[in-house]
Write a protein that holds these residues in place. Structure first.
Motif, PDB file in Angstrom:
ATOM      1  N   ARG A  51       0.759  -1.220   0.160  1.00 59.98           N
ATOM      2  CA  ARG A  51       0.097   0.200  -0.221  1.00 59.98           C
ATOM      3  C   ARG A  51       0.957   0.966  -0.070  1.00 59.98           C
ATOM      4  NH1 ARG A  51      -4.948   0.616   3.799  1.00 59.98           N
ATOM      5  NH2 ARG A  51      -5.270   2.102   2.115  1.00 59.98           N
ATOM      6  N   LYS A  52       1.932   1.245   0.633  1.00 61.07           N
ATOM      7  CA  LYS A  52       2.736   2.303   0.675  1.00 61.07           C
ATOM      8  C   LYS A  52       3.191   2.594  -0.660  1.00 61.07           C
ATOM      9  CE  LYS A  52       6.773   4.253   3.351  1.00 61.07           C
ATOM     10  NZ  LYS A  52       6.053   5.529   3.710  1.00 61.07           N
ATOM     11  N   LEU A  53       3.806   1.581  -1.168  1.00 64.33           N
ATOM     12  CA  LEU A  53       4.369   1.574  -2.714  1.00 64.33           C
ATOM     13  C   LEU A  53       3.558   2.108  -3.637  1.00 64.33           C
ATOM     14  CD1 LEU A  53       6.754   0.938  -4.472  1.00 64.33           C
ATOM     15  CD2 LEU A  53       5.684  -1.529  -4.711  1.00 64.33           C
ATOM     16  N   TRP A  54       2.216   1.674  -3.556  1.00 62.63           N
ATOM     17  CA  TRP A  54       1.242   2.063  -4.582  1.00 62.63           C
ATOM     18  C   TRP A  54       0.919   3.440  -4.313  1.00 62.63           C
ATOM     19  CZ3 TRP A  54      -1.096   0.653  -8.839  1.00 62.63           C
ATOM     20  CH2 TRP A  54      -2.463   1.508  -9.151  1.00 62.63           C
ATOM     21  N   THR A  55       0.785   3.872  -3.006  1.00 58.68           N
ATOM     22  CA  THR A  55      -0.024   5.202  -2.459  1.00 58.68           C
ATOM     23  C   THR A  55       1.098   6.242  -2.980  1.00 58.68           C
ATOM     24  OG1 THR A  55      -1.143   4.241  -0.767  1.00 58.68           O
ATOM     25  CG2 THR A  55      -0.654   6.832  -0.700  1.00 58.68           C
ATOM     26  N   GLU A  56       2.365   5.942  -2.756  1.00 64.54           N
ATOM     27  CA  GLU A  56       3.417   7.062  -2.720  1.00 64.54           C
ATOM     28  C   GLU A  56       4.266   6.908  -4.238  1.00 64.54           C
ATOM     29  OE1 GLU A  56       6.352   6.589   0.446  1.00 64.54           O
ATOM     30  OE2 GLU A  56       4.919   7.281   1.851  1.00 64.54           O
ATOM     31  N   GLU A  57       4.716   5.877  -4.593  1.00 66.06           N
ATOM     32  CA  GLU A  57       5.130   5.551  -5.973  1.00 66.06           C
ATOM     33  C   GLU A  57       4.345   5.514  -7.106  1.00 66.06           C
ATOM     34  OE1 GLU A  57       8.218   6.220  -5.510  1.00 66.06           O
ATOM     35  OE2 GLU A  57       8.493   6.051  -3.154  1.00 66.06           O
ATOM     36  N   ILE A  58       3.246   5.184  -6.881  1.00 65.02           N
ATOM     37  CA  ILE A  58       2.467   4.920  -8.134  1.00 65.02           C
ATOM     38  C   ILE A  58       1.317   6.328  -8.150  1.00 65.02           C
ATOM     39  CG2 ILE A  58       0.625   3.563  -9.573  1.00 65.02           C
ATOM     40  CD1 ILE A  58       3.572   2.578  -9.460  1.00 65.02           C
ATOM     41  N   VAL A  59       0.508   6.285  -7.120  1.00 68.95           N
ATOM     42  CA  VAL A  59      -0.545   7.413  -7.103  1.00 68.95           C
ATOM     43  C   VAL A  59       0.240   8.923  -6.899  1.00 68.95           C
ATOM     44  CG1 VAL A  59      -2.466   8.333  -6.050  1.00 68.95           C
ATOM     45  CG2 VAL A  59      -2.045   5.836  -6.198  1.00 68.95           C
ATOM     46  N   GLY A  60       0.814   8.947  -5.859  1.00 66.58           N
ATOM     47  CA  GLY A  60       1.481  10.259  -5.545  1.00 66.58           C
ATOM     48  C   GLY A  60       2.235  10.754  -6.531  1.00 66.58           C
ATOM     49  N   ALA A  61       3.366   9.997  -6.968  1.00 64.77           N
ATOM     50  CA  ALA A  61       4.326  10.386  -7.900  1.00 64.77           C
ATOM     51  C   ALA A  61       3.433  10.530  -9.391  1.00 64.77           C
ATOM     52  CB  ALA A  61       5.387   9.593  -8.218  1.00 64.77           C
ATOM     53  N   GLY A 236       9.302   9.741 -14.751  1.00 68.86           N
ATOM     54  CA  GLY A 236       8.535  10.565 -16.118  1.00 68.86           C
ATOM     55  C   GLY A 236       7.043   9.791 -16.292  1.00 68.86           C
ATOM     56  N   TYR A 237       6.491  10.081 -17.401  1.00 70.23           N
ATOM     57  CA  TYR A 237       5.349   9.543 -17.598  1.00 70.23           C
ATOM     58  C   TYR A 237       5.262   8.105 -17.874  1.00 70.23           C
ATOM     59  CZ  TYR A 237       0.523   9.338 -19.327  1.00 70.23           C
ATOM     60  OH  TYR A 237      -0.892   9.113 -19.493  1.00 70.23           O
ATOM     61  N   LEU A 238       5.806   7.167 -16.809  1.00 68.52           N
ATOM     62  CA  LEU A 238       6.355   5.812 -17.155  1.00 68.52           C
ATOM     63  C   LEU A 238       5.469   5.177 -15.837  1.00 68.52           C
ATOM     64  CD1 LEU A 238      10.082   6.623 -17.057  1.00 68.52           C
ATOM     65  CD2 LEU A 238       8.663   6.265 -19.033  1.00 68.52           C
ATOM     66  N   LEU A 239       5.387   3.792 -16.149  1.00 74.08           N
ATOM     67  CA  LEU A 239       4.885   2.900 -14.913  1.00 74.08           C
ATOM     68  C   LEU A 239       5.822   1.629 -14.908  1.00 74.08           C
ATOM     69  CD1 LEU A 239       1.000   2.793 -15.305  1.00 74.08           C
ATOM     70  CD2 LEU A 239       2.199   3.483 -13.428  1.00 74.08           C
ATOM     71  N   PRO A 240       6.139   1.014 -13.854  1.00 74.24           N
ATOM     72  CA  PRO A 240       6.724  -0.304 -13.830  1.00 74.24           C
ATOM     73  C   PRO A 240       5.986  -1.365 -14.479  1.00 74.24           C
ATOM     74  CG  PRO A 240       5.795   0.349 -11.720  1.00 74.24           C
ATOM     75  CD  PRO A 240       5.636   1.334 -12.531  1.00 74.24           C
ATOM     76  N   SER A 241       6.534  -2.469 -15.017  1.00 75.01           N
ATOM     77  CA  SER A 241       5.902  -3.718 -15.300  1.00 75.01           C
ATOM     78  C   SER A 241       5.548  -4.278 -14.063  1.00 75.01           C
ATOM     79  CB  SER A 241       6.780  -4.501 -16.157  1.00 75.01           C
ATOM     80  OG  SER A 241       7.831  -4.807 -15.227  1.00 75.01           O
TER      81      SER A 241
END
Length: 269
Positions: A51-61, A236-241
């Motif tokens: 959840r921390k990874l999703w919230t900060e590194e995906i949603v927040g960033a 950038g405008y990127l997402l991890p696999s």
């Protein structure tokens, strides 16, 4: 990321050693058992890392890079991903489909969705969490399950801003650090063998992967989808696999998980 990769590699070796030295199936009944409360704590630590990874590194960033996240993310007209609470709901749904009687629920006394309001015994135990912040462990006779509740704390401004701006919210003054609700785990057994504990961790990780893959499937339908690969929104405008996301999530959680499971494995001699 090199340090994280090293931790993940070491953790993978530890898992392999644990499995390789597991007793034969006929000996499982005699194997050392782990109290399910300890297993719940391991699962919660894994869940917290995700959840921390999703919230900060995906949603927040991601929001800073033009990605959107919305409660109606499943609507074909809404080009967005799930908010943190909805990502957890996705994980819980896939856990239910796994066939194991392991249940995950995120509830609150101030839920946006009334279906997430705690009632009965869980409401009583959540009141204790609200006062002390301490996890609660009990058997819920109504559902025949051993249950654990862990405080769900607002860890990022993205969580607070989303809840406070939601038109249907019953509370609009949340702050970072507030206890917003509780993550609740339920399982029918009071204790489990090490191998069963590993299977529960594996089921959770599988559910996380499926939930993330569903998000990537949604991303493919965007008019302007971000590139998916080795990069992250911070770059950038990127997402991890899915592999990259799981590699990072597992690396963050594996140390605690292996510490607990190896302690019980060693006690078996």
């Amino acid at each position: 990321m090199k340090t994280v990769a090293l931790i993940a590699a070491v953790a993978a070796v530890i898992v392999a050693v644990v499995v390789a030295n597991a007793p034969p199936p006929d000996d499982l009944a005699q194997a050392t058992k782990i109290p399910v409360a300890d297993v719940f704590a391991v699962l919660e630590a894994e869940n917290d890392a995700v959840r921390k990874l999703w919230t900060e590194e995906i949603v927040g960033a991601g929001q800073g890079r033009g990605l959107r996240f919305d409660k109606d993310w499943r609507d074909p007209q809404t080009q967005a991903g799930p908010l943190p609470a909805l990502f957890l709901r996705e994980i819980a749904e896939h856990l239910r489909q796994d066939g194991l009687p392991l249940y995950l629920f995120l509830g609150s006394d101030f839920p946006i969705n009334e279906a997430n309001r705690f009632t009965g015994l869980q409401a009583e135990y959540f009141a204790e969490i609200r006062m002390t912040g301490e996890p609660q462990f009990f058997r819920d006779e109504e559902i025949g399950m051993h249950t654990a509740m862990f405080s769900d704390v607002a860890v990022a401004q993205a969580c607070v801003a989303c809840h406070n701006s939601e038109p249907e919210t019953p509370k609009a003054d949340w702050k970072v650090g507030d206890i917003m609700g509780a993550t609740t785990w339920s399982y029918p057994k009071e204790e489990v063998a090490v191998e069963e504990a590993l299977s529960l961790v594996g089921a959770l990780r599988d559910a996380v992967r499926v939930a993330y893959e569903h998000y990537l499937d949604e991303v493919e339908t965007f008019d302007d989808p971000p590139a998916v690969g080795a990069g992250w929104p911070a770059d950038g405008y990127l997402l991890p696999s899915a592999d990259q996301f799981m590699h990072e999530a597992e690396a963050r959680a594996s140390a605690r998980t292996m510490q607990v499971l190896l302690r019980y494995r060693q006690s078996e001699g």
